[in-house]
Write an enzyme that holds these catalytic residues in place. Structure first.
Site, PDB file in Angstrom:
ATOM      1  N   ARG A 120      39.500  41.518  19.500  1.00  0.00           N
ATOM      2  CA  ARG A 120      39.968  42.864  19.926  1.00  0.00           C
ATOM      3  C   ARG A 120      38.954  43.607  20.782  1.00  0.00           C
ATOM      4  NH1 ARG A 120      41.547  42.996  14.611  1.00  0.00           N
ATOM      5  NH2 ARG A 120      43.729  42.408  14.349  1.00  0.00           N
ATOM      6  N   LYS A 142      40.760  47.299  35.263  1.00  0.00           N
ATOM      7  CA  LYS A 142      41.967  46.470  35.202  1.00  0.00           C
ATOM      8  C   LYS A 142      41.529  45.026  35.015  1.00  0.00           C
ATOM      9  CE  LYS A 142      45.511  48.770  37.970  1.00  0.00           C
ATOM     10  NZ  LYS A 142      46.374  48.598  39.168  1.00  0.00           N
ATOM     11  N   GLU A 184      39.559  46.560  51.964  1.00  0.00           N
ATOM     12  CA  GLU A 184      39.594  47.561  50.887  1.00  0.00           C
ATOM     13  C   GLU A 184      38.640  48.722  51.216  1.00  0.00           C
ATOM     14  OE1 GLU A 184      41.851  47.132  48.524  1.00  0.00           O
ATOM     15  OE2 GLU A 184      42.199  44.967  48.498  1.00  0.00           O
ATOM     16  N   LYS A 226      36.567  55.200  44.172  1.00  0.00           N
ATOM     17  CA  LYS A 226      37.483  54.585  43.205  1.00  0.00           C
ATOM     18  C   LYS A 226      37.295  55.215  41.831  1.00  0.00           C
ATOM     19  CE  LYS A 226      39.627  50.541  41.301  1.00  0.00           C
ATOM     20  NZ  LYS A 226      39.855  49.096  41.322  1.00  0.00           N
ATOM     21  N   GLU A 236      47.010  54.364  35.770  1.00  0.00           N
ATOM     22  CA  GLU A 236      47.965  54.337  36.881  1.00  0.00           C
ATOM     23  C   GLU A 236      49.314  54.968  36.528  1.00  0.00           C
ATOM     24  OE1 GLU A 236      47.688  50.787  39.274  1.00  0.00           O
ATOM     25  OE2 GLU A 236      49.506  51.308  40.362  1.00  0.00           O
ATOM     26  N   ARG A 240      46.478  57.034  40.693  1.00  0.00           N
ATOM     27  CA  ARG A 240      45.830  55.734  40.939  1.00  0.00           C
ATOM     28  C   ARG A 240      46.636  54.868  41.909  1.00  0.00           C
ATOM     29  NH1 ARG A 240      42.378  52.001  36.595  1.00  0.00           N
ATOM     30  NH2 ARG A 240      41.925  50.336  38.062  1.00  0.00           N
ATOM     31  N   ASN A 244      46.998  51.634  46.245  1.00  0.00           N
ATOM     32  CA  ASN A 244      47.863  50.564  46.751  1.00  0.00           C
ATOM     33  C   ASN A 244      48.227  50.728  48.221  1.00  0.00           C
ATOM     34  OD1 ASN A 244      47.925  49.244  44.294  1.00  0.00           O
ATOM     35  ND2 ASN A 244      49.600  50.519  43.552  1.00  0.00           N
ATOM     36  N   HIS A 247      49.273  47.846  50.331  1.00  0.00           N
ATOM     37  CA  HIS A 247      49.564  46.749  49.407  1.00  0.00           C
ATOM     38  C   HIS A 247      51.058  46.474  49.230  1.00  0.00           C
ATOM     39  CE1 HIS A 247      45.320  47.085  48.619  1.00  0.00           C
ATOM     40  NE2 HIS A 247      45.338  46.106  47.740  1.00  0.00           N
ATOM     41  N   HIS A 251      51.489  42.775  49.633  1.00  0.00           N
ATOM     42  CA  HIS A 251      51.926  41.895  48.535  1.00  0.00           C
ATOM     43  C   HIS A 251      53.158  41.091  48.929  1.00  0.00           C
ATOM     44  CE1 HIS A 251      49.743  44.402  45.239  1.00  0.00           C
ATOM     45  NE2 HIS A 251      49.014  43.358  45.624  1.00  0.00           N
ATOM     46  N   HIS A 264      44.011  37.974  50.730  1.00  0.00           N
ATOM     47  CA  HIS A 264      44.495  39.280  50.282  1.00  0.00           C
ATOM     48  C   HIS A 264      44.152  40.385  51.287  1.00  0.00           C
ATOM     49  CE1 HIS A 264      45.576  42.513  47.617  1.00  0.00           C
ATOM     50  NE2 HIS A 264      44.345  43.006  47.655  1.00  0.00           N
TER      51      HIS A 264
HETATM   52  N1  LIG Z   1      40.945  44.234  38.632  1.00  0.00           N
HETATM   53  C1  LIG Z   1      41.193  44.842  39.758  1.00  0.00           C
HETATM   54  O1  LIG Z   1      41.246  46.069  39.827  1.00  0.00           O
HETATM   55  C2  LIG Z   1      41.377  44.019  40.986  1.00  0.00           C
HETATM   56  C3  LIG Z   1      41.408  44.641  42.241  1.00  0.00           C
HETATM   57  C4  LIG Z   1      41.518  43.831  43.373  1.00  0.00           C
HETATM   58  C5  LIG Z   1      41.614  42.454  43.238  1.00  0.00           C
HETATM   59  N2  LIG Z   1      41.597  41.888  41.998  1.00  0.00           N
HETATM   60  C6  LIG Z   1      41.670  40.430  41.832  1.00  0.00           C
HETATM   61  O2  LIG Z   1      40.518  39.872  42.434  1.00  0.00           O
HETATM   62  C7  LIG Z   1      40.799  38.515  42.789  1.00  0.00           C
HETATM   63  C8  LIG Z   1      40.212  38.219  44.136  1.00  0.00           C
HETATM   64  O3  LIG Z   1      38.819  38.385  44.074  1.00  0.00           O
HETATM   65  P1  LIG Z   1      37.838  37.914  45.242  1.00  0.00           P
HETATM   66  O4  LIG Z   1      38.411  38.319  46.532  1.00  0.00           O
HETATM   67  O5  LIG Z   1      36.492  38.373  44.862  1.00  0.00           O
HETATM   68  O6  LIG Z   1      37.982  36.330  45.225  1.00  0.00           O
HETATM   69  P2  LIG Z   1      37.258  35.178  44.379  1.00  0.00           P
HETATM   70  O7  LIG Z   1      36.791  35.677  43.078  1.00  0.00           O
HETATM   71  O8  LIG Z   1      38.194  34.031  44.376  1.00  0.00           O
HETATM   72  O9  LIG Z   1      35.994  34.829  45.286  1.00  0.00           O
HETATM   73  C9  LIG Z   1      36.204  34.314  46.578  1.00  0.00           C
HETATM   74  C10 LIG Z   1      35.424  33.027  46.805  1.00  0.00           C
HETATM   75  O10 LIG Z   1      34.048  33.349  47.033  1.00  0.00           O
HETATM   76  C11 LIG Z   1      33.209  32.584  46.167  1.00  0.00           C
HETATM   77  N3  LIG Z   1      32.044  33.434  45.922  1.00  0.00           N
HETATM   78  C12 LIG Z   1      31.989  34.533  45.152  1.00  0.00           C
HETATM   79  N4  LIG Z   1      30.799  35.139  45.289  1.00  0.00           N
HETATM   80  C13 LIG Z   1      30.076  34.399  46.151  1.00  0.00           C
HETATM   81  C14 LIG Z   1      28.782  34.533  46.721  1.00  0.00           C
HETATM   82  N5  LIG Z   1      28.015  35.589  46.447  1.00  0.00           N
HETATM   83  N6  LIG Z   1      28.350  33.572  47.569  1.00  0.00           N
HETATM   84  C15 LIG Z   1      29.169  32.538  47.897  1.00  0.00           C
HETATM   85  N7  LIG Z   1      30.417  32.368  47.418  1.00  0.00           N
HETATM   86  C16 LIG Z   1      30.864  33.300  46.554  1.00  0.00           C
HETATM   87  C17 LIG Z   1      34.077  32.294  44.984  1.00  0.00           C
HETATM   88  O11 LIG Z   1      33.608  31.174  44.268  1.00  0.00           O
HETATM   89  C18 LIG Z   1      35.428  32.055  45.650  1.00  0.00           C
HETATM   90  O12 LIG Z   1      35.499  30.747  46.148  1.00  0.00           O
HETATM   91  C19 LIG Z   1      42.299  38.363  42.704  1.00  0.00           C
HETATM   92  O13 LIG Z   1      42.621  37.613  41.558  1.00  0.00           O
HETATM   93  C20 LIG Z   1      42.818  39.780  42.541  1.00  0.00           C
HETATM   94  O14 LIG Z   1      44.013  39.852  41.782  1.00  0.00           O
HETATM   95  C21 LIG Z   1      41.482  42.648  40.883  1.00  0.00           C
HETATM   96 ZN   LIG Z   2      43.675  44.907  47.145  1.00  0.00          ZN
END
Ligand SMILES: NC(=O)c1ccc[n+]([C@@H]2O[C@H](COP(=O)([O-])OP(=O)(O)OC[C@H]3O[C@@H](n4cnc5c(N)ncnc54)[C@H](O)[C@@H]3O)[C@@H](O)[C@H]2O)c1
Ligand SMILES: [Zn+2]
Length: 361
Positions: A120, A142, A184, A226, A236, A240, A244, A247, A251, A264
């Site tokens: 939990r 999130k 972003e 943010k 949200e 919040r 988007n 988006h 999306h 993305h």
């Molecule tokens: N929680 C939230 O509020 C929120 C908001 C936006 C996006 N997201 C989520 O985030 C995810 C996307 O995240 P992302 O864009 O960071 O992608 P990711 O985590 O897949 O990273 C992108 C790539 O870069 C590599 N990488 C990461 N850091 C590195 C570094 N310093 N040097 C070299 N390579 C590196 C990773 O291994 C991967 O191959 C999605 O699943 C999305 O749904 C969540």
């Molecule tokens: Zn986004």
């Protein structure tokens, strides 16, 4: 170095920006009594940064365990969460043990989901290593995993107790991944802060060269913006949703191409251009402002057009599928000027159709 405070009552936390990974252990120690720690990461990131984090945690007196998840969005899954739970049991993690999410948004969301649910809730430190994760996903709590049916379908709101950002890790990040985060970053300027948008217009070159001073200001400003939104509307229920911006269409484009064609940030960039054009057609946004935003998105190396292989009907259809989920209304976040947006659910379909058609040219 900068600290941004996220004020959420007893769930408040600090975002430390511009701190080197090899001092993370001592910093975390100040925030917790826990002894055991589990680093969740992937092999790509581990190759660069695991040793520094592991050593620093050990140096600060933590017992360190490591769990690696394969690289890729498809591993932000219940199956991987399950594997991580098994590790948590195997390592006998207890209520004060900490989880360290070392990676991009995929690792952050997955590690956060496991931290939120195992026993939990175990405390989690987010150590974001992509620009997107530093300015967006690590802040705000999130957490989620994907189901085969849709992304982020299972999750929760679960705030970290610390976000620790080393900006130098961006040096190894592939350029395409930098661009994803840049979309972003631009988003925050358009929705909330004209001065920041202007700063970005002036400093985009330096930012893309990874000038550390500029980067620190930019990441800190995004986190503050943010945090300001999350402080007012953690779950949200209203405000919040302005995050988007870009988006709705973004999306739809991602879903329509099975998340393969667009990163993305690319989809969001096109979505932002689309939202600006809708706003202009609705008489809410001046043409000059729309041009200025579009031009800047392009200058930042992001796309503003949809390839002609996607047809207008299928895009409009995907948007209206989304609509069913939201009580019959497609919601768009539309700018009135730089720094101010409104959420509208009354955009006529013919305007959407016109704009999508225009984006294919
Ligand atoms: N929680 C939230 O509020 C929120 C908001 C936006 C996006 N997201 C989520 O985030 C995810 C996307 O995240 P992302 O864009 O960071 O992608 P990711 O985590 O897949 O990273 C992108 C790539 O870069 C590599 N990488 C990461 N850091 C590195 C570094 N310093 N040097 C070299 N390579 C590196 C990773 O291994 C991967 O191959 C999605 O699943 C999305 O749904 C969540
Ligand atoms: Zn986004």
């Amino acid at each position: 170095m900068k600290t941004v405070k996220v004020g959420l009552g007893e769930k408040s936390y600090d975002i430390l920006i511009g701190y080197p990974l090899d001092t993370i252990g001592g910093m975390i120690k100040k925030y917790t009594k826990g002894i055991k720690s589990l680093i969740v990461t992937n092999p790509t990131i581990a190759g660069y940064y695991l040793e520094a984090v592991e050593k620093s945690l050990q140096g600060a007196g933590f017992q360190v365990f490591v769990a690696q998840v394969p690289d890729g969005e498809e591993h932000k899954s219940l199956a991987e969460a399950n594997r991580l739970y098994t590790k948590c049991v195997e390592y006998r993690l207890e209520r004060e043990s900490i989880i360290v999410g070392l990676g991009g948004g995929v690792i952050g969301d997955l590690a956060g989901y496991v931290a939120a649910t195992f026993m939990r809730g175990l405390p989690i430190v987010q150590v974001p290593t992509t620009l997107l994760a530093q300015v967006d996903s690590s802040v705000g709590g999130k957490v989620a995993v994907n189901l085969p049916e849709s992304k982020n379908l299972v999750g929760s709101f679960y705030q970290p107790f610390l976000v620790y950002i080393d900006l130098a890790v961006l040096k190894t990040l592939p350029v395409e991944e930098m661009d994803v985060g840049m979309a972003e970053v631009i988003k925050y300027g358009v929705i909330l802060d004209k001065k920041f948008f202007e700063y970005l217009e002036n400093k985009m070159g330096k930012l893309r060269e990874l000038d550390m001073q500029v980067l620190e200001r930019v990441v800190a400003r995004c986190c503050r913006l943010k945090a300001g939104v999350v402080e007012k509307d953690e779950r949200e229920r209203g405000l919040r949703s302005i995050l988007n911006f870009g988006h709705t269409l973004g999306h739809a484009l991602e879903a329509l191409t099975d998340y393969k064609k667009y990163k993305h940030g690319e989809a969001v960039a096109i979505g932002m251009v689309g939202a600006c054009r809708i706003a202009e057609k609705m008489g809410m946004l001046k043409k000059e402002t729309r041009d200025r935003i579009e031009h800047f998105i392009e200058k930042a190396g992001l796309p503003g057009r949809i390839g002609t292989e996607l047809n207008v009907d299928s895009i409009v259809q995907v948007l209206s599928l989304d609509k069913k989920v939201r009580a019959g209304k497609v919601r768009f976040v539309l700018p009135e000027k730089i720094g101010k947006v409104v959420v509208r659910n009354d955009v006529p379909e013919d305007i959407v159709r016109d704009v999508v058609t225009g984006l294919r040219e």
